[in-house]
Design a protein around this motif. Structure first.
Motif, PDB file in Angstrom:
ATOM      1  N   SER A   1       0.855  -1.184   0.000  1.00  0.00           N
ATOM      2  CA  SER A   1       0.000   0.000   0.000  1.00  0.00           C
ATOM      3  C   SER A   1       0.888   1.229   0.000  1.00  0.00           C
ATOM      4  O   SER A   1       2.075   1.152   0.307  1.00  0.00           O
ATOM      5  CB  SER A   1      -0.909   0.013   1.221  1.00  0.00           C
ATOM      6  OG  SER A   1      -1.834  -1.053   1.155  1.00  0.00           O
TER       7      SER A   1
ATOM      8  N   TYR B   1       1.499   5.277   1.263  1.00  0.00           N
ATOM      9  CA  TYR B   1       1.183   6.276   2.276  1.00  0.00           C
ATOM     10  C   TYR B   1       1.887   7.582   1.913  1.00  0.00           C
ATOM     11  O   TYR B   1       3.044   7.567   1.505  1.00  0.00           O
ATOM     12  CB  TYR B   1       1.652   5.798   3.660  1.00  0.00           C
ATOM     13  CG  TYR B   1       0.965   4.531   4.116  1.00  0.00           C
ATOM     14  CD1 TYR B   1      -0.213   4.603   4.849  1.00  0.00           C
ATOM     15  CD2 TYR B   1       1.481   3.290   3.804  1.00  0.00           C
ATOM     16  CE1 TYR B   1      -0.853   3.443   5.269  1.00  0.00           C
ATOM     17  CE2 TYR B   1       0.853   2.124   4.210  1.00  0.00           C
ATOM     18  CZ  TYR B   1      -0.315   2.210   4.945  1.00  0.00           C
ATOM     19  OH  TYR B   1      -0.953   1.067   5.344  1.00  0.00           O
TER      20      TYR B   1
ATOM     21  N   ALA C   1      -3.795   0.641   6.222  1.00  0.00           N
ATOM     22  CA  ALA C   1      -4.567   0.029   5.138  1.00  0.00           C
ATOM     23  C   ALA C   1      -4.575  -1.476   5.355  1.00  0.00           C
ATOM     24  O   ALA C   1      -3.530  -2.082   5.594  1.00  0.00           O
ATOM     25  CB  ALA C   1      -3.944   0.367   3.798  1.00  0.00           C
TER      26      ALA C   1
ATOM     27  N   ALA D   1      -6.185  -3.508   3.027  1.00  0.00           N
ATOM     28  CA  ALA D   1      -6.304  -4.130   1.712  1.00  0.00           C
ATOM     29  C   ALA D   1      -5.065  -3.783   0.900  1.00  0.00           C
ATOM     30  O   ALA D   1      -4.631  -2.632   0.873  1.00  0.00           O
ATOM     31  CB  ALA D   1      -7.559  -3.630   1.002  1.00  0.00           C
ATOM     32  N   ARG D   2      -4.499  -4.779   0.237  1.00  0.00           N
ATOM     33  CA  ARG D   2      -3.319  -4.553  -0.588  1.00  0.00           C
ATOM     34  C   ARG D   2      -3.656  -3.614  -1.730  1.00  0.00           C
ATOM     35  O   ARG D   2      -4.739  -3.668  -2.294  1.00  0.00           O
ATOM     36  CB  ARG D   2      -2.799  -5.870  -1.136  1.00  0.00           C
ATOM     37  CG  ARG D   2      -2.265  -6.788  -0.063  1.00  0.00           C
ATOM     38  CD  ARG D   2      -1.867  -8.149  -0.643  1.00  0.00           C
ATOM     39  NE  ARG D   2      -0.793  -8.061  -1.603  1.00  0.00           N
ATOM     40  CZ  ARG D   2       0.508  -8.077  -1.307  1.00  0.00           C
ATOM     41  NH1 ARG D   2       0.882  -8.166  -0.051  1.00  0.00           N
ATOM     42  NH2 ARG D   2       1.414  -8.004  -2.248  1.00  0.00           N
TER      43      ARG D   2
ATOM     44  N   SER E   1      -3.908  -0.321  -1.520  1.00  0.00           N
ATOM     45  CA  SER E   1      -4.613   0.887  -1.085  1.00  0.00           C
ATOM     46  C   SER E   1      -3.690   2.091  -1.124  1.00  0.00           C
ATOM     47  O   SER E   1      -2.484   1.977  -0.960  1.00  0.00           O
ATOM     48  CB  SER E   1      -5.128   0.723   0.349  1.00  0.00           C
ATOM     49  OG  SER E   1      -6.029  -0.340   0.426  1.00  0.00           O
ATOM     50  N   TRP E   2      -4.292   3.256  -1.351  1.00  0.00           N
ATOM     51  CA  TRP E   2      -3.580   4.522  -1.278  1.00  0.00           C
ATOM     52  C   TRP E   2      -4.150   5.266  -0.088  1.00  0.00           C
ATOM     53  O   TRP E   2      -5.343   5.571  -0.060  1.00  0.00           O
ATOM     54  CB  TRP E   2      -3.807   5.347  -2.538  1.00  0.00           C
ATOM     55  CG  TRP E   2      -3.054   4.914  -3.737  1.00  0.00           C
ATOM     56  CD1 TRP E   2      -2.864   3.640  -4.177  1.00  0.00           C
ATOM     57  CD2 TRP E   2      -2.408   5.765  -4.664  1.00  0.00           C
ATOM     58  NE1 TRP E   2      -2.131   3.645  -5.331  1.00  0.00           N
ATOM     59  CE2 TRP E   2      -1.847   4.938  -5.654  1.00  0.00           C
ATOM     60  CE3 TRP E   2      -2.256   7.132  -4.764  1.00  0.00           C
ATOM     61  CZ2 TRP E   2      -1.134   5.447  -6.726  1.00  0.00           C
ATOM     62  CZ3 TRP E   2      -1.555   7.628  -5.830  1.00  0.00           C
ATOM     63  CH2 TRP E   2      -0.993   6.797  -6.798  1.00  0.00           C
ATOM     64  N   VAL E   3      -3.310   5.565   0.892  1.00  0.00           N
ATOM     65  CA  VAL E   3      -3.732   6.348   2.045  1.00  0.00           C
ATOM     66  C   VAL E   3      -3.018   7.687   1.921  1.00  0.00           C
ATOM     67  O   VAL E   3      -1.831   7.797   2.214  1.00  0.00           O
ATOM     68  CB  VAL E   3      -3.389   5.629   3.368  1.00  0.00           C
ATOM     69  CG1 VAL E   3      -3.949   6.396   4.540  1.00  0.00           C
ATOM     70  CG2 VAL E   3      -3.907   4.195   3.352  1.00  0.00           C
TER      71      VAL E   3
END
Length: 157
Positions: free
Chosen positions: A27, A29, A72, A74-75, A77-79
């Motif tokens: 993910s 960040y 996150a 879920a693989r 993901s963009w946070v």
């Protein structure tokens, strides 16, 4: 039992991308663009519910904390905190291109040639660019690399 729970966090080193994103567990960040540079190493401290990103050495204010995000689960993901992108180049700079110029391809009027390569070159837009013809000595003069001719000592006597 202690009154305060013992906080457990995984610590990892990661590089900051050109887009101010740090990859951790598949993910991404965000970190503030004004406080980091591309390929800079940062420390990721991952707890159960949060991911905090830290500088390796304190900045002028004495702080190492860059950002805190929810973790996150879920693989892929963009946070991202969109305010972190303030300071990145926008599409007005010379390094970014938002559209490809439309180049008209005009076939030459010379007619078809026997060589398929020459036909291909005649159809390309690059073949339509006019080029000045200059002697090679012109470039020697510009670069200051013109060979010097030293007169022979026999001719001067």
């Amino acid at each position: 039992m202690p009154k305060r729970p013992y906080l457990v966090a995984d610590r990892h080193l990661r590089h900051v991308g050109k887009d101010c994103l740090v990859a951790f567990e598949a993910s991404l960040y965000s970190v503030p663009a004004r406080r980091v540079r591309p390929r800079q190493l940062v420390e990721v401290r991952a707890g159960g519910d949060t991911v905090s990103l830290h500088l390796l050495a304190p900045d002028l204010s004495g702080s190492t904390l860059l950002a805190v995000h929810p973790r996150a689960h879920a693989r892929g993901s963009w946070v991202v905190d969109s305010s972190h992108w303030a300071g990145l180049p926008d599409d007005t700079g010379r390094r970014t291109t938002t559209q490809v110029p439309d180049v008209a391809v005009r076939p030459r009027q010379d007619g078809p040639c026997d060589s398929p390569l020459q036909n291909l070159l005649n159809r390309s837009a690059a073949a339509q660019v006019s080029v000045s013809k200059r002697p090679l000595s012109f470039y020697d003069d510009i670069a200051g690399t013109r060979p010097r001719i030293v007169p022979d000592s026999k001719d001067t006597a």
